[in-house]
Design an enzyme around this catalytic site. Structure first.
Site, PDB file in Angstrom:
ATOM      1  N   SER A 103       0.806  -1.208   0.000  1.00  0.00           N
ATOM      2  CA  SER A 103       0.000   0.000   0.000  1.00  0.00           C
ATOM      3  C   SER A 103       0.851   1.275   0.000  1.00  0.00           C
ATOM      4  O   SER A 103       1.590   1.535  -0.926  1.00  0.00           O
ATOM      5  CB  SER A 103      -0.952  -0.040   1.201  1.00  0.00           C
ATOM      6  OG  SER A 103      -1.909   0.973   1.138  1.00  0.00           O
ATOM      7  N   ASP A 242      -2.399   6.341  -3.487  1.00  0.00           N
ATOM      8  CA  ASP A 242      -1.235   5.712  -2.857  1.00  0.00           C
ATOM      9  C   ASP A 242      -0.742   4.573  -3.743  1.00  0.00           C
ATOM     10  O   ASP A 242      -1.219   4.395  -4.864  1.00  0.00           O
ATOM     11  CB  ASP A 242      -1.561   5.236  -1.440  1.00  0.00           C
ATOM     12  CG  ASP A 242      -2.527   4.068  -1.409  1.00  0.00           C
ATOM     13  OD1 ASP A 242      -3.285   3.903  -2.385  1.00  0.00           O
ATOM     14  OD2 ASP A 242      -2.539   3.318  -0.412  1.00  0.00           O
ATOM     15  N   ASP A 244      -1.076   1.389  -4.027  1.00  0.00           N
ATOM     16  CA  ASP A 244      -1.972   0.396  -4.635  1.00  0.00           C
ATOM     17  C   ASP A 244      -3.322   0.995  -5.004  1.00  0.00           C
ATOM     18  O   ASP A 244      -4.239   0.273  -5.383  1.00  0.00           O
ATOM     19  CB  ASP A 244      -2.140  -0.818  -3.727  1.00  0.00           C
ATOM     20  CG  ASP A 244      -2.878  -0.507  -2.430  1.00  0.00           C
ATOM     21  OD1 ASP A 244      -2.889   0.665  -2.020  1.00  0.00           O
ATOM     22  OD2 ASP A 244      -3.429  -1.442  -1.832  1.00  0.00           O
ATOM     23  N   ASP A 246      -5.815   2.345  -3.413  1.00  0.00           N
ATOM     24  CA  ASP A 246      -7.063   2.196  -2.658  1.00  0.00           C
ATOM     25  C   ASP A 246      -7.290   3.376  -1.713  1.00  0.00           C
ATOM     26  O   ASP A 246      -8.282   3.406  -0.986  1.00  0.00           O
ATOM     27  CB  ASP A 246      -7.120   0.864  -1.903  1.00  0.00           C
ATOM     28  CG  ASP A 246      -6.059   0.729  -0.813  1.00  0.00           C
ATOM     29  OD1 ASP A 246      -5.180   1.603  -0.712  1.00  0.00           O
ATOM     30  OD2 ASP A 246      -6.096  -0.269  -0.066  1.00  0.00           O
TER      31      ASP A 246
END
Length: 447
Positions: A103, A242, A244, A246
């Site tokens: 992440s 960010d 990834d 999400d």
């Protein structure tokens, strides 16, 4: 059944260090494969996505080996956002989805997140069962039942097309100049493509990943780069994702940053007005600002708080039948559109509101005045339990007494890093800083 390997968002750690080793990824893949493979036929499939970290190659190959060894057929998506994995797991009728990503963490970290066949992240109970399988001897498939692996070349394109359907069909982004910061991460191609195809003039930032620069001085955890770009180019809006994709932060035309609380406030009020807000309730974590709670109360909207972690937000949403929730950190969960936080689709919903109202981003990102909030992180050594120390407990109790109901404290362990997060809110910023600093000092001494 307890979990030791899994944290609040899958398994995470430093790459090539336990538990983020190739050996552990292979075993984890085999355990997950054995858990999800319900019969002896080769009909079971798993989709695997990843972000742009160098270690993603290693973990992808190891997971594939473990999964195919138990008879699972693997579909490799390559670099795609985390929400794309949730979407494609369900769309492709897979039994399991896996996202390889840490992440918002630096490149040297990585993680493995699991999604069930419904596209939602696995429950604590399912993760505990996979851990239990991992502890025993994992039975491999017979030679004739070993799984296959196949690369899916259009996974990103499928997600791009779906993301566009969440934007009102009658509207276009023509005339809007949008900065999109992809954090050199998983959405570095998908996000600019979506915005361009909807008609925006796109100024991309953080779209040159090299395996090491994910989240480095860019993205939702370092918004300064995008803020400066918005001002420099006279853009109407900045969208910061960010690693990834999400999470999202919104930047208005002046360069000011709006966090998840402001985005949720805007969407909740609008959806409630339209009769679209299920249960007339927003789900958010204990970290969300008191200002958000007061704003919602003034609109007659309930706020349901959960522990920190988007998985707990989603669990509460599903249990209560709610369709909007999220975190101050930028996870915006809209179950009408996605099974997990989706930074790009949240950004599109914000853009849709700009298109609908004709109002500037600065007007839409200031729904409420925040109560002064201060958050400080203290790193601690593995094996230590600083929150159990008497001096720390005393400092916390003293802080609560000094705030005397005028604010609140939230002290907790991070679920993804060896950090103690010390957060407080108060109308008196000077008092708040004194209280937080004393607790931080006590935690550091006990760490």
């Amino acid at each position: 059944m307890s979990r030791k390997l899994f944290g609040t968002d899958g398994v995470r750690g430093k790459a090539n260090t336990y538990p983020m080793t190739a050996d552990m990824a292979l075993k984890l893949g085999a355990a997950a494969g054995r858990y999800f493979r319900r019969d002896g036929q080769n009909r079971h499939r798993v989709v695997i996505g990843k972000d742009t970290r160098l270690s993603g190659y290693m973990l992808e190959n190891a997971l594939t080996a473990g999964l195919t060894s138990t008879g699972m057929n693997v579909l490799l998506l390559g670099p795609v956002p985390t929400p794309a994995v949730g979407f494609l797991t369900r769309s492709m009728r897979a039994d399991l989805g896996i996202m390889i990503s840490a992440s918002h963490n630096p490149h040297h970290d990585n993680g493995i997140k699991f999604f069930g066949p419904d596209g939602f992240k696995l429950s604590d109970e399912a993760e505990a069962e996979i851990e239990a399988i991992l502890q025993g001897e994992i039975r491999p498939a017979q030679p004739e039942n070993i799984g296959r692996a196949k690369r899916i070349d259009d996974g990103r394109g499928r997600y791009v097309e779906y993301a566009k359907t969440t934007f009102p069909l009658r509207d276009r982004l023509s005339g809007l100049k949008v900065v999109i910061d992809c954090a050199n991460g998983a959405a570095y191609k998908a996000a600019p493509d979506v915005l361009w195809e909807l008609g925006a003039e796109v100024i991309p930032v953080g779209v040159a990943p090299n395996g090491y620069n994910i989240n480095e001085k860019c993205g939702s955890t370092h918004t300064q780069t995008a803020s400066e770009t918005v001002v420099q180019h006279g853009a109407d809006l900045g969208i910061c994702l960010d690693g990834d994709a999400d999470r999202v932060m919104i930047i208005d035309e002046t360069g000011r940053v709006a966090d998840g609380d402001q985005i949720m406030a805007l969407l909740a009020a609008r959806w409630a007005e339209e009769g679209r807000l299920s249960g007339n309730t927003l789900v958010a974590t204990v970290m969300s600002n008191l200002g958000l709670e007061r704003y919602l109360a003034g609109k007659g909207i309930a706020l349901k708080r959960t522990p920190v972690g988007d998985r707990y937000v989603v669990e509460a949403m599903r249990a209560g039948g709610f369709n909007l929730g999220g975190e101050q950190s930028g996870h915006i969960v809209m179950t009408d559109y996605a099974t997990t936080g989706d930074g790009l689709i949240a950004g599109l919903q914000f853009l849709a509101e700009m298109a609908r109202t004709g109002r500037a981003a600065s007007e839409l990102t200031r729904s409420f005045e925040t109560v002064p909030q201060l958050l400080k992180n203290v790193r601690y050594e593995a094996g230590r339990e600083p929150l159990a120390a008497e001096a720390v407990q005393s400092a916390i109790a003293d802080g609560e007494t000094r705030l005397n109901g005028s604010g609140r404290l939230l002290i907790r362990k991070s679920g993804t890093e060896p950090l103690i997060r010390v957060m407080g809110e108060s109308e008196d910023p000077a008092l708040l800083e004194q209280v937080i600093d004393r607790i931080v000092e006590a935690v550091a001494s006990a760490s």
